[in-house]
Design a protein around this motif. Structure first.
Motif, PDB file in Angstrom:
ATOM      1  N   UNK A  58     -41.828  45.175  40.010  1.00 26.98           N
ATOM      2  CA  UNK A  58     -41.724  44.835  38.886  1.00 26.98           C
ATOM      3  C   UNK A  58     -41.165  43.328  38.208  1.00 26.98           C
ATOM      4  N   UNK A  59     -41.952  42.368  38.782  1.00 26.85           N
ATOM      5  CA  UNK A  59     -41.327  41.099  38.575  1.00 26.85           C
ATOM      6  C   UNK A  59     -42.630  40.318  38.058  1.00 26.85           C
ATOM      7  N   UNK A  60     -42.159  39.757  36.847  1.00 30.09           N
ATOM      8  CA  UNK A  60     -43.283  38.841  36.229  1.00 30.09           C
ATOM      9  C   UNK A  60     -44.096  37.925  36.823  1.00 30.09           C
ATOM     10  N   UNK A  61     -43.534  37.046  37.797  1.00 28.79           N
ATOM     11  CA  UNK A  61     -43.996  36.202  38.731  1.00 28.79           C
ATOM     12  C   UNK A  61     -45.106  36.804  39.496  1.00 28.79           C
ATOM     13  N   UNK A  62     -44.569  37.912  40.054  1.00 26.91           N
ATOM     14  CA  UNK A  62     -45.599  38.532  41.181  1.00 26.91           C
ATOM     15  C   UNK A  62     -46.755  39.373  40.218  1.00 26.91           C
ATOM     16  N   UNK A  63     -46.487  39.992  39.176  1.00 26.27           N
ATOM     17  CA  UNK A  63     -47.655  40.373  38.426  1.00 26.27           C
ATOM     18  C   UNK A  63     -48.631  39.212  37.818  1.00 26.27           C
ATOM     19  N   UNK A  64     -48.063  37.997  37.477  1.00 26.55           N
ATOM     20  CA  UNK A  64     -48.816  37.107  37.025  1.00 26.55           C
ATOM     21  C   UNK A  64     -49.859  36.391  37.908  1.00 26.55           C
ATOM     22  N   UNK A  65     -49.139  36.356  39.318  1.00 30.62           N
ATOM     23  CA  UNK A  65     -49.826  36.017  40.521  1.00 30.62           C
ATOM     24  C   UNK A  65     -51.041  36.820  40.956  1.00 30.62           C
ATOM     25  N   UNK A  66     -50.947  38.026  40.684  1.00 30.60           N
ATOM     26  CA  UNK A  66     -52.002  38.973  41.088  1.00 30.60           C
ATOM     27  C   UNK A  66     -53.017  39.052  40.074  1.00 30.60           C
ATOM     28  N   UNK A  67     -52.638  38.531  38.669  1.00 31.16           N
ATOM     29  CA  UNK A  67     -53.564  38.504  37.654  1.00 31.16           C
ATOM     30  C   UNK A  67     -54.308  37.145  37.776  1.00 31.16           C
ATOM     31  N   UNK A  68     -53.772  36.086  38.140  1.00 32.08           N
ATOM     32  CA  UNK A  68     -54.144  34.788  38.466  1.00 32.08           C
ATOM     33  C   UNK A  68     -55.375  34.913  39.635  1.00 32.08           C
ATOM     34  N   UNK A  69     -54.909  35.918  40.585  1.00 35.79           N
ATOM     35  CA  UNK A  69     -55.833  35.991  41.653  1.00 35.79           C
ATOM     36  C   UNK A  69     -57.119  36.715  41.085  1.00 35.79           C
ATOM     37  N   UNK A  70     -56.794  37.569  40.257  1.00 36.86           N
ATOM     38  CA  UNK A  70     -58.227  38.346  39.635  1.00 36.86           C
ATOM     39  C   UNK A  70     -59.019  37.539  39.090  1.00 36.86           C
ATOM     40  N   UNK A  71     -58.521  36.725  38.285  1.00 34.46           N
ATOM     41  CA  UNK A  71     -59.370  35.829  37.213  1.00 34.46           C
ATOM     42  C   UNK A  71     -60.080  34.729  38.075  1.00 34.46           C
ATOM     43  N   UNK A  72     -59.751  34.619  39.352  1.00 37.02           N
ATOM     44  CA  UNK A  72     -60.497  33.614  40.268  1.00 37.02           C
ATOM     45  C   UNK A  72     -61.415  34.273  41.152  1.00 37.02           C
ATOM     46  N   UNK A  73     -61.391  35.612  41.370  1.00 35.27           N
ATOM     47  CA  UNK A  73     -62.213  36.394  42.005  1.00 35.27           C
ATOM     48  C   UNK A  73     -63.595  36.858  41.319  1.00 35.27           C
ATOM     49  N   UNK A  74     -64.664  36.285  41.823  1.00 33.57           N
ATOM     50  CA  UNK A  74     -65.851  36.611  40.863  1.00 33.57           C
ATOM     51  C   UNK A  74     -66.072  38.267  40.815  1.00 33.57           C
ATOM     52  N   UNK A  75     -65.856  38.935  42.094  1.00 33.75           N
ATOM     53  CA  UNK A  75     -65.992  40.382  42.049  1.00 33.75           C
ATOM     54  C   UNK A  75     -65.162  41.153  41.119  1.00 33.75           C
ATOM     55  N   UNK A  76     -64.243  40.636  40.663  1.00 31.84           N
ATOM     56  CA  UNK A  76     -63.397  41.396  39.598  1.00 31.84           C
ATOM     57  C   UNK A  76     -63.845  41.277  38.204  1.00 31.84           C
ATOM     58  N   UNK A  77     -64.218  42.139  37.651  1.00 33.08           N
ATOM     59  CA  UNK A  77     -64.442  42.344  36.170  1.00 33.08           C
ATOM     60  C   UNK A  77     -63.555  42.871  35.426  1.00 33.08           C
TER      61      UNK A  77
END
Length: 170
Positions: A58-77
């Motif tokens: 539960x660290x903001x930087x880790x959470x934001x990094x996973x969200x950033x990964x999701x928005x660059x992954x075209x298979x994630x809606x």
């Protein structure tokens, strides 16, 4: 001309959504992440697919990094996060998520807290469950308990997931 009903809207919605599931916890391991597994199972049972799964502190930087990964992954809606939505010092998921949202779906948190109140009473006010839009993806953030996850998934997320994704493509 009459307006389309909710059923008609949902009828044209995609049946299978690519989802990233993120569990935010300082104490869970993959083998003890029952809430993360529950989200994945409920999604699969409805025909959706898991594009990615992460268990992060539960660290903001880790959470934001996973969200950033999701928005660059075209298979994630859709991004579904569980954990870290309370009020303790370590609960920082809300702050990480809220800072990234472009549009908020306030009704999700409001209805979630209402349904939780019906179940457990006044402790429902401590939930900071939220949802919104980020870079063309729908994001939901729920508490990490199995009961909260089941409630959010069955009553709110699964019934509207395809419809929400369809609306984002308009």
């Amino acid at each position: 001309m009459s307006s389309p009903t909710a059923h008609e809207h949902k009828h044209h919605a995609p049946r299978s959504i690519g989802c990233m599931v993120i569990t935010c916890s300082d104490t869970r391991a993959p083998e003890t992440d029952t809430s993360g597994r529950l989200i994945q199972q409920l999604l699969k049972d409805k025909g959706h697919h898991i594009a990615a799964y992460h268990l992060v502190k539960d660290e903001p930087a880790e959470i934001k990094a996973r969200i950033a990964e999701a928005i660059t992954n075209e298979s994630v809606q859709a991004i579904i996060i569980n954990g870290g939505t309370g009020i303790s010092r370590r609960d920082s998921t809300f702050e990480a998520v809220d800072a990234m949202l472009e549009k908020r779906l306030d009704g999700f948190g409001e209805v979630f807290r209402y349904l939780t109140y019906q179940d457990i009473g006044s402790p429902a006010i401590m939930s900071r469950a939220t949802a919104g839009i980020i870079k063309g993806r729908i994001l939901f953030s729920t508490p990490g308990s199995e009961n909260a996850v089941r409630l959010a998934m069955e009553k709110l997320i699964l019934p509207e997931l395809g419809h929400l994704v369809k609306e984002l493509t308009k």
